[in-house]
Enzyme design. Structure first.
Site, PDB file in Angstrom:
ATOM      1  N   HIS A   1       0.818  -1.226   0.000  1.00  5.52           N
ATOM      2  CA  HIS A   1       0.000   0.000   0.000  1.00  5.52           C
ATOM      3  C   HIS A   1       0.852   1.276   0.000  1.00  5.52           C
ATOM      4  O   HIS A   1       0.307   2.366  -0.184  1.00  5.52           O
ATOM      5  CB  HIS A   1      -0.939   0.022   1.212  1.00  5.52           C
ATOM      6  CG  HIS A   1      -1.950  -1.083   1.209  1.00  5.52           C
ATOM      7  ND1 HIS A   1      -2.879  -1.247   0.198  1.00  5.52           N
ATOM      8  CD2 HIS A   1      -2.172  -2.100   2.082  1.00  5.52           C
ATOM      9  CE1 HIS A   1      -3.627  -2.319   0.458  1.00  5.52           C
ATOM     10  NE2 HIS A   1      -3.214  -2.853   1.586  1.00  5.52           N
TER      11      HIS A   1
ATOM     12  N   ASP B   1      -2.591 -10.635  -2.536  1.00  9.94           N
ATOM     13  CA  ASP B   1      -3.171 -10.178  -1.261  1.00  9.94           C
ATOM     14  C   ASP B   1      -4.657  -9.847  -1.479  1.00  9.94           C
ATOM     15  O   ASP B   1      -5.049  -9.450  -2.583  1.00  9.94           O
ATOM     16  CB  ASP B   1      -2.422  -8.931  -0.787  1.00  9.94           C
ATOM     17  CG  ASP B   1      -2.805  -8.496   0.617  1.00  9.94           C
ATOM     18  OD1 ASP B   1      -2.050  -8.779   1.556  1.00  9.94           O
ATOM     19  OD2 ASP B   1      -3.882  -7.856   0.772  1.00  9.94           O
TER      20      ASP B   1
ATOM     21  N   HIS C   1      -6.215  -7.355  -0.495  1.00  4.85           N
ATOM     22  CA  HIS C   1      -6.381  -5.910  -0.722  1.00  4.85           C
ATOM     23  C   HIS C   1      -5.575  -5.453  -1.940  1.00  4.85           C
ATOM     24  O   HIS C   1      -4.441  -5.911  -2.137  1.00  4.85           O
ATOM     25  CB  HIS C   1      -5.925  -5.135   0.513  1.00  4.85           C
ATOM     26  CG  HIS C   1      -6.612  -5.575   1.779  1.00  4.85           C
ATOM     27  ND1 HIS C   1      -6.059  -6.525   2.623  1.00  4.85           N
ATOM     28  CD2 HIS C   1      -7.803  -5.225   2.314  1.00  4.85           C
ATOM     29  CE1 HIS C   1      -6.884  -6.728   3.649  1.00  4.85           C
ATOM     30  NE2 HIS C   1      -7.954  -5.960   3.483  1.00  4.85           N
TER      31      HIS C   1
ATOM     32  N   ASP D   1      -4.200 -13.244   3.045  1.00  4.60           N
ATOM     33  CA  ASP D   1      -5.497 -12.884   3.630  1.00  4.60           C
ATOM     34  C   ASP D   1      -6.694 -13.224   2.733  1.00  4.60           C
ATOM     35  O   ASP D   1      -7.838 -12.937   3.098  1.00  4.60           O
ATOM     36  CB  ASP D   1      -5.541 -11.409   4.072  1.00  4.60           C
ATOM     37  CG  ASP D   1      -4.901 -10.464   3.080  1.00  4.60           C
ATOM     38  OD1 ASP D   1      -4.589 -10.895   1.952  1.00  4.60           O
ATOM     39  OD2 ASP D   1      -4.720  -9.279   3.430  1.00  4.60           O
TER      40      ASP D   1
HETATM   41  C1  OKP Z   1      -3.153  -4.396   4.599  1.00 10.93           C
HETATM   42  B1  OKP Z   1      -2.720  -5.547   3.676  1.00 10.93           B
HETATM   43  C2  OKP Z   1      -8.540   0.448   9.337  1.00 10.93           C
HETATM   44  C3  OKP Z   1      -8.670  -1.028   9.526  1.00 10.93           C
HETATM   45  C4  OKP Z   1      -8.486  -1.741   8.217  1.00 10.93           C
HETATM   46  C5  OKP Z   1      -7.020  -1.728   6.309  1.00 10.93           C
HETATM   47  C6  OKP Z   1      -6.495  -3.069   5.924  1.00 10.93           C
HETATM   48  C7  OKP Z   1      -5.064  -3.027   5.503  1.00 10.93           C
HETATM   49  C8  OKP Z   1      -4.624  -4.314   4.841  1.00 10.93           C
HETATM   50  N1  OKP Z   1      -8.865   1.195  10.462  1.00 10.93           N
HETATM   51  N2  OKP Z   1      -7.165  -1.524   7.690  1.00 10.93           N
HETATM   52  O1  OKP Z   1      -3.087  -5.382   2.322  1.00 10.93           O
HETATM   53  O2  OKP Z   1      -3.147  -6.849   4.120  1.00 10.93           O
HETATM   54 ZN    ZN Z   2      -4.240  -7.467   2.619  1.00 12.37          ZN
END
Ligand code: OKP
Ligand code: ZN
Length: 345
Positions: free
Chosen positions: A162, A198, A200, A287
């Site tokens: 990210h 991933d 996300h 994930d």
């Molecule tokens: C990171 B990776 C925010 C809670 C959720 C976002 C998820 C980040 C994922 N307050 N946070 O791509 O696994």
């Molecule tokens: Zn993720």
């Protein structure tokens, strides 16, 4: 497979994050690495501590002012008050539309907003060192491939996909997959493909290479209409200028089945084959697993064997880099299954 890891990952240990309006324990924890290292060692893989200094590659991908912000963030936080030593800084205001981004504020909390896409990326005392050493591992893996190895796996945190040119977000600070990719290019690979599995979307990685045709980025992820990071990862993002046609997003609806996931995966693999990369970097988030606490896909332990096998059949020098994955007790099996599938392809 050769594993690169870092001891200093433990020093990035923020205590909590915000989730649905509440303070909750961090999902992205040091134990994630420990459990993976235990399982891969048990299955006979060699683990070494990464040693090469990636600073010059970090400087190719991230802005000087962002790098120095990261380096100085914890000392600046303590300068506000010594009581802050056991507290965590969070951003509170962001330069959205109509606000200026050509002036970097001096206020530390305002700077956090300036350099972070969300309030979900807490910083602790050892964050810079841990993130820097994770990038060192990515660079070490690229060097290892350059010396003729066929594969390597970076078991590192914090994750990276990210993080963009001058921002952090989604638990990420330095884009480790980008570091490996840029290093491979420097070592003489003319084309590198990045495969992001991933849950996300890897918005940071996409943005770093969006206008380049020497790096092909493809990602399978939860549809940004409903899933983090929300503001990038749509199917119509195909690259820009020379990079047009070298970005392939395959978003899937939340709750998608194993069949839907592997159909998209097949598209991604075929696109990589057409690109004929000299090397492959895999953003290995775990994930998309069915038990992940913050994701909604349905992959099983055996699906990770299949993923490894299908990636192995691309028959390219490959660097796997750990991204997300929060079903902690399952991470060891899923990671080791990818390696096993890859090696038995
Ligand atoms: C990171 B990776 C925010 C809670 C959720 C976002 C998820 C980040 C994922 N307050 N946070 O791509 O696994
Ligand atoms: Zn993720």
């Amino acid at each position: 497979m050769q594993i690169f890891s870092t001891i200093t990952q433990q020093l990035h240990a923020p205590q909590f994050e915000f989730f649905r309006g509440e303070r909750v324990p961090c999902f992205e924890t040091p134990s994630r690495i420990n459990i993976i290292l235990k399982e891969v060692a048990a299955r006979g893989h060699q683990v070494t501590n990464a040693t090469l200094d990636s600073q010059h590659i970090i400087e190719c991908l991230h802005s000087p002012r962002y790098i120095s912000f990261l380096q100085n963030a914890w000392p600046e936080w303590l300068r506000l008050s010594l009581n802050n030593v056991d507290k965590q800084p969070f951003p509170a205001v962001w330069p959205v539309r109509t606000l200026r981004t050509d002036r970097v504020p001096e206020n530390f909390i305002a700077k956090l907003g300036f350099y972070s896409m969300d309030n979900g990326t807490p910083i602790s005392a050892g964050t810079w060192l841990a993130a820097k050493n994770a990038a060192d591992a990515a660079y070490s893996a690229a060097d290892f491939i350059n010396q003729g190895a066929h594969s390597a796996f970076c078991v590192t945190r914090p994750p990276g996909h990210h993080a963009g040119y001058d921002f952090m977000g989604g638990y990420c600070f330095i884009n480790n997959a980008g570091i490996a990719t840029e290093a491979l290019r420097k070592f003489g690979c003319s084309r590198v493909a990045i495969l992001d599995v991933d849950y996300h979307h890897g918005n940071g990685t996409q943005s770093l290479f969006y206008e380049r045709c020497d790096v092909f980025f493809t990602s399978i992820h939860g549809d940004p209409r409903t899933e983090y990071p929300f503001f990038l990862g749509y199917e119509d993002e195909k690259g820009l200028g020379e990079g047009f046609g070298y970005n392939l997003n395959l978003p899937l609806p939340a709750g998608s089945t194993q069949t839907q996931w592997f159909n998209a995966f097949d598209h991604a693999l075929n696109a990589i084959r057409r690109y004929q990369p000299d090397a492959l970097v895999v953003s290995l988030g775990l994930d998309a697993y069915c038990e992940d606490p913050i994701s909604t896909f349905a992959l099983s332990h055996t699906d990770y064997l299949t993923i490894g096998k299908l990636i192995g059949r691309l028959n390219r020098p490959t660097i796997f880099i750990l991204e997300g994955g929060y079903a902690v007790t399952a991470l060891g099996i899923n990671a080791a299954n990818v390696l096993e599938g890859f090696e038995n392809s």
